[in-house]
Design a protein around this motif. Sequence first.
Motif, PDB file in Angstrom:
ATOM      1  N   ARG A   1     -26.985  -5.571-124.397  1.00 21.63           N
ATOM      2  CA  ARG A   1     -26.221  -6.622-123.735  1.00 21.63           C
ATOM      3  C   ARG A   1     -24.728  -6.423-123.929  1.00 21.63           C
ATOM      4  N   LEU A   2     -23.987  -7.020-123.009  1.00 17.98           N
ATOM      5  CA  LEU A   2     -22.527  -7.001-123.090  1.00 17.98           C
ATOM      6  C   LEU A   2     -22.114  -8.154-123.996  1.00 17.98           C
ATOM      7  N   ARG A   3     -21.432  -7.848-125.090  1.00 16.90           N
ATOM      8  CA  ARG A   3     -21.047  -8.924-125.996  1.00 16.90           C
ATOM      9  C   ARG A   3     -19.602  -9.366-125.757  1.00 16.90           C
ATOM     10  N   LEU A   4     -18.668  -8.422-125.955  1.00 16.16           N
ATOM     11  CA  LEU A   4     -17.265  -8.792-125.818  1.00 16.16           C
ATOM     12  C   LEU A   4     -16.618  -8.063-124.658  1.00 16.16           C
ATOM     13  N   LEU A   5     -15.714  -8.760-123.995  1.00 17.13           N
ATOM     14  CA  LEU A   5     -14.841  -8.131-123.001  1.00 17.13           C
ATOM     15  C   LEU A   5     -13.424  -8.363-123.493  1.00 17.13           C
ATOM     16  N   GLN A   6     -12.690  -7.255-123.685  1.00 20.54           N
ATOM     17  CA  GLN A   6     -11.321  -7.378-124.162  1.00 20.54           C
ATOM     18  C   GLN A   6     -10.371  -6.934-123.054  1.00 20.54           C
ATOM     19  N   LEU A   7      -9.401  -7.799-122.778  1.00 16.57           N
ATOM     20  CA  LEU A   7      -8.398  -7.476-121.768  1.00 16.57           C
ATOM     21  C   LEU A   7      -7.031  -7.635-122.428  1.00 16.57           C
ATOM     22  N   ALA A   8      -6.226  -6.593-122.339  1.00 16.99           N
ATOM     23  CA  ALA A   8      -4.994  -6.591-123.130  1.00 16.99           C
ATOM     24  C   ALA A   8      -3.741  -6.482-122.277  1.00 16.99           C
ATOM     25  N   THR A   9      -2.759  -7.336-122.582  1.00 18.21           N
ATOM     26  CA  THR A   9      -1.395  -7.174-122.063  1.00 18.21           C
ATOM     27  C   THR A   9      -0.579  -6.572-123.209  1.00 18.21           C
ATOM     28  N   PRO A  10       0.668  -6.193-122.953  1.00 18.41           N
ATOM     29  CA  PRO A  10       1.469  -5.650-124.058  1.00 18.41           C
ATOM     30  C   PRO A  10       1.600  -6.653-125.210  1.00 18.41           C
ATOM     31  N   GLN A  11       1.498  -7.945-124.913  1.00 20.43           N
ATOM     32  CA  GLN A  11       1.690  -8.955-125.955  1.00 20.43           C
ATOM     33  C   GLN A  11       0.381  -9.339-126.658  1.00 20.43           C
ATOM     34  N   THR A  12      -0.702  -9.470-125.869  1.00 15.21           N
ATOM     35  CA  THR A  12      -1.902 -10.103-126.411  1.00 15.21           C
ATOM     36  C   THR A  12      -3.184  -9.416-125.936  1.00 15.21           C
ATOM     37  N   SER A  13      -4.139  -9.308-126.834  1.00 14.28           N
ATOM     38  CA  SER A  13      -5.494  -8.910-126.426  1.00 14.28           C
ATOM     39  C   SER A  13      -6.353 -10.158-126.297  1.00 14.28           C
ATOM     40  N   TYR A  14      -6.854 -10.401-125.108  1.00 11.74           N
ATOM     41  CA  TYR A  14      -7.765 -11.521-124.921  1.00 11.74           C
ATOM     42  C   TYR A  14      -9.183 -11.036-125.176  1.00 11.74           C
ATOM     43  N   VAL A  15      -9.869 -11.693-126.078  1.00  9.42           N
ATOM     44  CA  VAL A  15     -11.216 -11.275-126.456  1.00  9.42           C
ATOM     45  C   VAL A  15     -12.189 -12.341-125.973  1.00  9.42           C
ATOM     46  N   ILE A  16     -13.050 -11.954-125.035  1.00 11.31           N
ATOM     47  CA  ILE A  16     -13.944 -12.931-124.413  1.00 11.31           C
ATOM     48  C   ILE A  16     -15.376 -12.691-124.876  1.00 11.31           C
ATOM     49  N   ASP A  17     -15.979 -13.734-125.422  1.00  7.38           N
ATOM     50  CA  ASP A  17     -17.354 -13.631-125.898  1.00  7.38           C
ATOM     51  C   ASP A  17     -18.292 -13.855-124.715  1.00  7.38           C
ATOM     52  N   CYS A  18     -18.837 -12.783-124.202  1.00  8.44           N
ATOM     53  CA  CYS A  18     -19.642 -12.883-122.970  1.00  8.44           C
ATOM     54  C   CYS A  18     -20.954 -13.633-123.189  1.00  8.44           C
ATOM     55  N   PHE A  19     -21.388 -13.772-124.416  1.00  8.35           N
ATOM     56  CA  PHE A  19     -22.597 -14.556-124.678  1.00  8.35           C
ATOM     57  C   PHE A  19     -22.391 -16.027-124.309  1.00  8.35           C
ATOM     58  N   ARG A  20     -21.125 -16.473-124.267  1.00  8.04           N
ATOM     59  CA  ARG A  20     -20.845 -17.897-124.068  1.00  8.04           C
ATOM     60  C   ARG A  20     -20.647 -18.286-122.607  1.00  8.04           C
ATOM     61  N   PHE A  21     -20.471 -17.278-121.733  1.00  8.63           N
ATOM     62  CA  PHE A  21     -20.073 -17.633-120.368  1.00  8.63           C
ATOM     63  C   PHE A  21     -20.986 -17.022-119.315  1.00  8.63           C
ATOM     64  N   SER A  22     -21.147 -17.756-118.213  1.00  9.27           N
ATOM     65  CA  SER A  22     -21.910 -17.229-117.085  1.00  9.27           C
ATOM     66  C   SER A  22     -20.972 -16.379-116.226  1.00  9.27           C
ATOM     67  N   PRO A  23     -21.536 -15.496-115.393  1.00  8.66           N
ATOM     68  CA  PRO A  23     -20.693 -14.719-114.484  1.00  8.66           C
ATOM     69  C   PRO A  23     -19.819 -15.620-113.606  1.00  8.66           C
ATOM     70  N   GLU A  24     -20.347 -16.792-113.228  1.00  3.33           N
ATOM     71  CA  GLU A  24     -19.559 -17.714-112.389  1.00  3.33           C
ATOM     72  C   GLU A  24     -18.308 -18.166-113.138  1.00  3.33           C
ATOM     73  N   GLN A  25     -18.496 -18.509-114.406  1.00  2.00           N
ATOM     74  CA  GLN A  25     -17.342 -18.945-115.192  1.00  2.00           C
ATOM     75  C   GLN A  25     -16.310 -17.839-115.355  1.00  2.00           C
ATOM     76  N   LEU A  26     -16.818 -16.623-115.442  1.00  2.00           N
ATOM     77  CA  LEU A  26     -15.915 -15.482-115.669  1.00  2.00           C
ATOM     78  C   LEU A  26     -15.216 -15.014-114.390  1.00  2.00           C
ATOM     79  N   SER A  27     -15.615 -15.570-113.253  1.00  3.92           N
ATOM     80  CA  SER A  27     -15.202 -14.969-111.981  1.00  3.92           C
ATOM     81  C   SER A  27     -13.685 -14.762-111.813  1.00  3.92           C
ATOM     82  N   PRO A  28     -12.802 -15.639-112.329  1.00  3.25           N
ATOM     83  CA  PRO A  28     -11.371 -15.338-112.163  1.00  3.25           C
ATOM     84  C   PRO A  28     -10.989 -13.992-112.794  1.00  3.25           C
ATOM     85  N   LEU A  29     -11.670 -13.663-113.899  1.00  2.54           N
ATOM     86  CA  LEU A  29     -11.366 -12.393-114.562  1.00  2.54           C
ATOM     87  C   LEU A  29     -12.028 -11.227-113.840  1.00  2.54           C
ATOM     88  N   LEU A  30     -13.203 -11.483-113.288  1.00  2.00           N
ATOM     89  CA  LEU A  30     -13.940 -10.399-112.640  1.00  2.00           C
ATOM     90  C   LEU A  30     -13.211  -9.881-111.406  1.00  2.00           C
TER      91      LEU A  30
END
Length: 584
Positions: A42-71
Amino acid sequence: MDTNYELITAADKFPRIAAELRAQPVIGLDTETTGLDPHTSRLRLLQLATPQTSYVIDCFRFSPEQLSPLLEIITAAQPVKVAHNAKFDAKFLMKHLGIRLNGIFDTYLASLLISAGNENHRHGLAPVASRYLDLQLDKEQQLSNWSGELSRHQLDYAARDAGILLPLRDKMAARLDGMDLLVTAGLEFECVPAIAAMELAGVHLDVARWRDLVRQMTVARDAVADELQEVLGAGAAQMNLFGAPEPINLDSPAQVKEALARIGIEVEDTREWTLSKLVDGHPVIARLLEHRGLSKNLSSFGENILEFINPATGRLHADFRQIGTPTGRITTSSPSLQQIPHTPEYRSCFRAPQGRKLIVADYSQIEMRILADMARDEALLTAFHSGADLHRSTASQMLGIPLADISPSQRESAKGLNYGLVYGMGAEGLAGRIGVSLKEAEMLIERYFKAYSGVAHWLREAGESAVREREARTASGRLWRFSLDPGDRTQQAALRRVGKNAPIQGTSSDIFKRAMRLLDDTLLGLDAQIVNSIHDELVVECNSAIAEEIREIVRFEMVAGAKEFLPRVPVEVEAVISDAWLKK
DNA sequence: TAGAATCGCCAC
DNA sequence: AAACGTGGCGATTCTA
């Protein structure tokens, strides 16, 4: 290294983060998963990084619909997503979130391109970070348990891996630019989603048919083995307790060589090349070679292949290494789908499932066409434009006789030359291959080069420049740097051969990868998927109802990919609709 | 005894 | 020795 990170636990943060990420030209992307296989992990974490911050998203907590802005950001060409071995992340994103990872900058592939064939370089994230950022990473968390409660340490690790991708990309992009590798890099990066989708899809193997084949081969091999033991045991010194000769290990070259000596056949080694010359006088040699073939096929392509069938999909998902060789060729392993014997018995086990068809498509004489184009050889280009059989044309050109009067053996000689010369073959090699004397071989090559003087010039220069510049490039600019001990004549001769072959083989890779991307894009939304890729051949599995349409799409996109690199020569693709992996 | 080296052969 | 290029991989044999 401390990376500033934010662990996202609430979906209401996504719009703000998405807006921030969208405003970036480039972001880092990484994932952590519970295992290596997207079908069973399974996919656990999705990390998306800007020069300032790494956003760490726990994929166990969210549905694909909730994630859609990031997708949407991941699917779009912009911002550019920097990932290390993006194929891995792409497969998990595709499998678990149903999206394609587009707009990739892959630091793993970039590292391979910049290293330009240097075998001493490693390309994991740690050695790459060390080489380009002088940063020592520890990867101990990589294989930790990502399925339970995550520790502070794991989150730090996840954020850090994503965080270093941006500075890494800055350094590597500059290097790629400086080495004129940006075009090749773009080609490779764009091919990643196509290869990820192909691996994820896998190929279907008819297991019952395969088992049947293995059984037949085993019976045949055992029969030949018994016969050989009897013949080779004739001169044996050692007898076992029952007065029978001690069996020799037929897989041991040393024992086979000894056994042959005992029955009066002295050989230097037991390679096929050596033994095949003795076939005529000695029936035992023919049996030995037959045993070799069966034994080889059984060990490499026997029951062991079945162990690779994925429990979740029931299909074979080989590992495709996108830059498997310095020429840019893709290689496969686990299992090695590119080396399945090219016989109907084997290939017919790879079948389209119920209601589906395979499109089996390959380029016709692509390497010769590349040679014609690169060398700008008038006669060879004319031969291709005429549409006549290449080897007959070559024979006709060489011998100065009309096409219609070319005999089969004359065509065979010409074929040997056409294939051999792109590998940098010399007169000895040709003589051995087509069974003529050295003198005759020299004469044939002379005639060949007279007929194709552009080829002669290009090959000479390609060989010389490899020795002079210690490098070779393909049509896209892909680079292979050579090491050479200046005093070593053998090495120099080998380098001349590589110098002739590398631009041709490498340009073929360029073309093929471009075609894969074009085709994968066009097949999106259709019930069709690339399932195998073998240097100049693609296999697409599709719904039977649309097979003819898909065949034409495959043909069109393969030709389109080639045209981008070959402006002077026509390109032909042979594509058939089949129930199995056969060019029916 | 594990890993490296070698032989041998499959593909394009 | 090597003898036309690029690989992967299995079995045997060598080595530490």
